[in-house]
Enzyme design. Structure first.
Site, PDB file in Angstrom:
ATOM      1  N   THR A 152      37.294 -51.667 135.235  1.00 55.41           N
ATOM      2  CA  THR A 152      37.396 -52.358 133.951  1.00 55.41           C
ATOM      3  C   THR A 152      37.461 -53.865 134.141  1.00 55.41           C
ATOM      4  O   THR A 152      36.647 -54.613 133.598  1.00 55.41           O
ATOM      5  CB  THR A 152      38.638 -51.868 133.187  1.00 55.41           C
ATOM      6  OG1 THR A 152      38.685 -50.440 133.204  1.00 55.41           O
ATOM      7  CG2 THR A 152      38.621 -52.349 131.747  1.00 55.41           C
ATOM      8  N   ALA A 158      33.984 -48.160 145.357  1.00 54.20           N
ATOM      9  CA  ALA A 158      33.982 -46.942 146.167  1.00 54.20           C
ATOM     10  C   ALA A 158      33.108 -45.846 145.579  1.00 54.20           C
ATOM     11  O   ALA A 158      32.634 -44.967 146.303  1.00 54.20           O
ATOM     12  CB  ALA A 158      35.407 -46.427 146.339  1.00 54.20           C
ATOM     13  N   ALA A 217      45.349 -54.257 135.520  1.00 52.19           N
ATOM     14  CA  ALA A 217      46.611 -53.933 134.844  1.00 52.19           C
ATOM     15  C   ALA A 217      47.814 -54.044 135.766  1.00 52.19           C
ATOM     16  O   ALA A 217      48.944 -54.183 135.289  1.00 52.19           O
ATOM     17  CB  ALA A 217      46.542 -52.530 134.242  1.00 52.19           C
ATOM     18  N   HIS A 261      48.298 -45.191 131.566  1.00 48.99           N
ATOM     19  CA  HIS A 261      48.484 -46.624 131.337  1.00 48.99           C
ATOM     20  C   HIS A 261      49.287 -47.274 132.457  1.00 48.99           C
ATOM     21  O   HIS A 261      50.025 -48.230 132.228  1.00 48.99           O
ATOM     22  CB  HIS A 261      49.177 -46.860 129.993  1.00 48.99           C
ATOM     23  CG  HIS A 261      48.355 -46.476 128.806  1.00 48.99           C
ATOM     24  ND1 HIS A 261      48.858 -46.473 127.515  1.00 48.99           N
ATOM     25  CD2 HIS A 261      47.063 -46.074 128.700  1.00 48.99           C
ATOM     26  CE1 HIS A 261      47.906 -46.082 126.682  1.00 48.99           C
ATOM     27  NE2 HIS A 261      46.807 -45.840 127.374  1.00 48.99           N
ATOM     28  N   ASN A 272      38.747 -43.187 130.464  1.00 48.64           N
ATOM     29  CA  ASN A 272      39.826 -43.274 129.477  1.00 48.64           C
ATOM     30  C   ASN A 272      39.421 -42.630 128.154  1.00 48.64           C
ATOM     31  O   ASN A 272      38.336 -42.066 128.018  1.00 48.64           O
ATOM     32  CB  ASN A 272      40.263 -44.733 129.286  1.00 48.64           C
ATOM     33  CG  ASN A 272      39.176 -45.616 128.688  1.00 48.64           C
ATOM     34  OD1 ASN A 272      38.173 -45.132 128.156  1.00 48.64           O
ATOM     35  ND2 ASN A 272      39.349 -46.927 128.769  1.00 48.64           N
ATOM     36  N   TYR A 273      40.300 -42.752 127.168  1.00 43.70           N
ATOM     37  CA  TYR A 273      40.057 -42.158 125.854  1.00 43.70           C
ATOM     38  C   TYR A 273      39.409 -43.142 124.887  1.00 43.70           C
ATOM     39  O   TYR A 273      39.335 -42.882 123.690  1.00 43.70           O
ATOM     40  CB  TYR A 273      41.359 -41.610 125.279  1.00 43.70           C
ATOM     41  CG  TYR A 273      41.957 -40.496 126.112  1.00 43.70           C
ATOM     42  CD1 TYR A 273      41.206 -39.373 126.438  1.00 43.70           C
ATOM     43  CD2 TYR A 273      43.261 -40.565 126.581  1.00 43.70           C
ATOM     44  CE1 TYR A 273      41.737 -38.345 127.207  1.00 43.70           C
ATOM     45  CE2 TYR A 273      43.810 -39.542 127.349  1.00 43.70           C
ATOM     46  CZ  TYR A 273      43.043 -38.438 127.661  1.00 43.70           C
ATOM     47  OH  TYR A 273      43.570 -37.419 128.423  1.00 43.70           O
ATOM     48  N   MET A 274      38.982 -44.288 125.389  1.00 41.55           N
ATOM     49  CA  MET A 274      38.129 -45.245 124.676  1.00 41.55           C
ATOM     50  C   MET A 274      38.814 -46.029 123.570  1.00 41.55           C
ATOM     51  O   MET A 274      38.175 -46.848 122.902  1.00 41.55           O
ATOM     52  CB  MET A 274      36.874 -44.547 124.114  1.00 41.55           C
ATOM     53  CG  MET A 274      35.906 -44.075 125.179  1.00 41.55           C
ATOM     54  SD  MET A 274      34.746 -42.793 124.621  1.00 41.55           S
ATOM     55  CE  MET A 274      35.773 -41.331 124.796  1.00 41.55           C
ATOM     56  N   ALA A 275      40.098 -45.832 123.338  1.00 40.21           N
ATOM     57  CA  ALA A 275      40.782 -46.564 122.268  1.00 40.21           C
ATOM     58  C   ALA A 275      40.787 -48.057 122.576  1.00 40.21           C
ATOM     59  O   ALA A 275      41.111 -48.476 123.687  1.00 40.21           O
ATOM     60  CB  ALA A 275      42.208 -46.059 122.106  1.00 40.21           C
TER      61      ALA A 275
END
Length: 628
Positions: A60, A82, A598, A564, A147-150
């Site tokens: 990301t 990778a 993150a 997260h 991820n869940y795209m939110a």
């Protein structure tokens, strides 16, 4: 949780892509220079080479910052990843929003090696000693492909707290906001495809100028459960808000997602930032390549990265800087195996000390998620188990970019603080005092409407009921996690997985809030608004789970992470011994090395961190290039 689209549908989607244009044209897009029109021009061949910047991790943050450094003329840029292309290594599963729950369960074998590292936690005291699979993207796009795209931003106060913690007001809301906007290519909702009772509200003033590479939009399909849920939330006191992009979260809204507005395919850093960067002559990707170690000179300056491509060892030298964007688990791991971290840990593994930074791998923060489920008299994603329904859904998606496959399971997001009088009745004085330390706009609970069955979250696909009923759930997530975990190393070899200890539900405040959040989910299903569509009593876990002790027991057995993980290379003031990077993301104690992902967060803002990761990458790219 959902079946794979039929083989004919999958082949049809691929045939459409192939007939439309060669792969190179699809990836590069119109306007690419002839010199870079061959896909291989952007991908490196293993061997010793030199670049101005070497970025470790094509996820990301990594692809975002690498793309911007190349675009802004900072110099030549190499990206080390990778994995490979998830579009090739995971069939259609990673691209179709409704399939986002494949290979993310707690079971240690619920993973797919083509796109996932297969990491698992150490046994968790807060989960009765259970070890859990922790999904992490091993592919171009990283966890933006898993991820869940939110896509939603934290609160104004959360970024102010960030700014105060690191002593840099450039992270305050008003100053940080332009970097959120910079990434975006926002497309309004397609109301004709979304259907009735699904009108959205948003503030275009905070959604950028449309020039960013990252597509953010609303799904072309809204599950019926969401329209009923909206009424239930209103009954609970949660007002409709503007899209959760303006620094305010308390209330409810249809969610925005990182989805391509035309195709309804998942949008990731690969489909956005990388595809734009492929046209840049100063940009190169080394895929299927593991970063083994960061090399320092005698002055503690990061000068190179040691790599391994299928057993072949070589080195990429960085003239200017190394940027580490390997994520919340592998960024601290790579620092430690390279000699930056807690001295005692490095000594234990025979790693020469470059800089003693005790905060490396500490301060791990995360959000957990769990849900009660009901049978409902509505069509939900459970219906995809019906062959006739699935076949039509497949056609709708591949032919019109519509239908239930375009929906990423969750439609409405909502946030709240536990309201009175239940707050006083459910939470102890100690817990209320602890939660009072958070600003007034910082929510304690997130709700996510889910058109499907949740269960124990061991394996969503395997455990999905096949009894012909449609299921719906209200997932809850804790936004004020006080439990702190850590990441350490099991070996001096970066190829050996790190030791991951999220330490979930070990703080008593988290435990009390988790029980209260579950009760609020039951309040939701107890509203008069939902009575017309519920079939029978609560299906999971059922009314036998009644007392606080029983609810706590159930939560400990059923919760999972919402992925997260953050704060393991925490940003802070240079005088803070536990800080790993300063406010410019520079690793303290060495030179020419930054951490941008993150792991560099000083704390985890409420909600979903994807937008903040992109914004951080945009900001640090501008700090480096000085060309924004």
């Amino acid at each position: 949780m959902r079946p794979i689209p039929s083989i004919l549908g999958a082949l049809g989607a691929f045939a459409t892509l192939s007939a439309a244009a060669p792969l190179e044209s699809t990836l590069y897009g119109p306007g690419a220079s002839h010199a870079r029109s061959m896909l291989g021009s952007s991908f490196g061949v293993p061997g010793n080479q030199t670049f101005d910047y070497v970025v470790i991790g094509g996820g990301t943050a990594g692809l975002a910052i690498a793309s911007r450094l190349a675009e802004q003329g900072a110099g030549t840029v190499a990206v080390i990843e990778a994995g490979g292309f998830y579009e090739l290594n995971n069939g259609n599963l990673s691209q179709i929003p409704a399939n986002d729950a494949y290979y993310v369960g707690k079971d240690l074998d619920d993973w797919q090696p083509g796109v996932d590292w297969g990491f698992h936690t150490v046994p968790q005291a807060g989960a009765y000693g259970r070890a859990s699979h922790y999904a992490r993207g091993k592919c171009l796009g990283g966890s933006s492909a898993r991820n869940y795209m939110a896509y939603q931003r934290g609160t104004k106060s959360s970024y102010q707290r960030w700014a105060d913690m690191v002593g840099d007001q450039s992270y305050a809301w008003e100053n940080f906001l332009p970097f959120f906007e910079k990434s975006l290519h926002f497309t309004p909702a397609n109301d004709a495809l979304r259907g009735a009772n699904a009108t959205v509200q948003y503030d275009p003033a905070v959604l950028g100028n449309g020039q960013g590479p990252l597509s953010v939009t609303y799904s072309h399909y809204v599950q019926s459960f969401a329209t009923w849920a909206q009424k239930a939330f209103l009954e609970m006191g949660l007002a409709v808000r503007n899209c959760f992009q303006s620094g305010e979260l308390l209330g409810q809204s249809f969610g925005m997602y990182t989805i391509n507005a035309t195709t309804m395919h998942r949008e990731s850093s690969e489909t956005s930032f990388l595809r734009r960067a492929l046209a840049y002559p100063n940009f190169m990707v080394f895929q299927s390549t593991l970063a083994k170690r960061i090399l320092f000179d005698g002055k503690k300056r990061a000068v190179a990265v040691q790599l391994d491509t299928q057993g072949y060892r070589y080195t990429l030298t960085a003239r200017k800087e190394v940027v580490l964007s390997a994520g919340a688990f592998q960024s601290p791991q790579l620092l430690m195996v390279s000699g930056v971290g807690p001295a005692a840990t490095l000594q234990q593994h025979g790693i020469p000390l470059v800089a003693d930074r005790p905060g490396v791998g500490q301060n791990l923060q995360d959000h957990i998620i769990y849900a009660p489920s009901y049978r409902v008299d509505l069509i939900t994603q459970s219906a995809l188990l019906n062959a006739t329904f699935e076949a039509q859904a497949n056609r709708d998606y591949h032919e019109r970019a519509a239908g239930i496959y375009a929906n990423p399971t969750s439609d409405i997001l909502a946030w709240e603080k536990i309201p009175e009088p239940k707050r006083s009745a459910w939470l102890s004085n100690t817990t209320r005092r602890a939660l009072a330390q958070y600003p007034a706009d910082w929510p304690e609970i997130e709700f996510l409407t889910m058109g499907g069955f949740f269960g124990y979250q061991n394996n969503y696909v395997r455990d999905n009921p096949s009894d012909g009923y449609n299921y719906a759930s209200l997932a809850v997530s804790l936004c004020t996690p006080r439990s702190r975990g850590n990441v350490s190393i099991a070996s001096a070899d970066a190829a050996v997985p790190p030791l991951i200890n999220p330490n979930w539900l070990t703080d008593p405040v988290d435990v009390e809030l988790a029980v209260a959040a579950f009760k609020r989910a039951r309040d939701f299903f107890g509203t008069s608004a939902l009575k017309p569509v519920l079939i029978g009593d609560e299906y999971f876990p059922g009314e036998r789970v009644a007392t606080d002790a029983q609810i706590e027991d159930h939560v400990r057995k059923s919760f999972d992470t919402i992925f997260h993980a953050s704060c393991t290379c925490a940003m802070g003031k240079r005088e803070d011994q536990m800080a790993v990077v300063d406010s410019k993301a520079r690793v303290i104690g060495v030179d020419a090395l930054r951490v941008v992902d993150a792991s560099a967060f000083p704390m985890l803002p409420p909600g979903h961190p994807q937008s903040t990761i992109y914004a951080l990458a945009e900001k640090i790219a501008c700090d480096i290039s000085g060309a924004c």
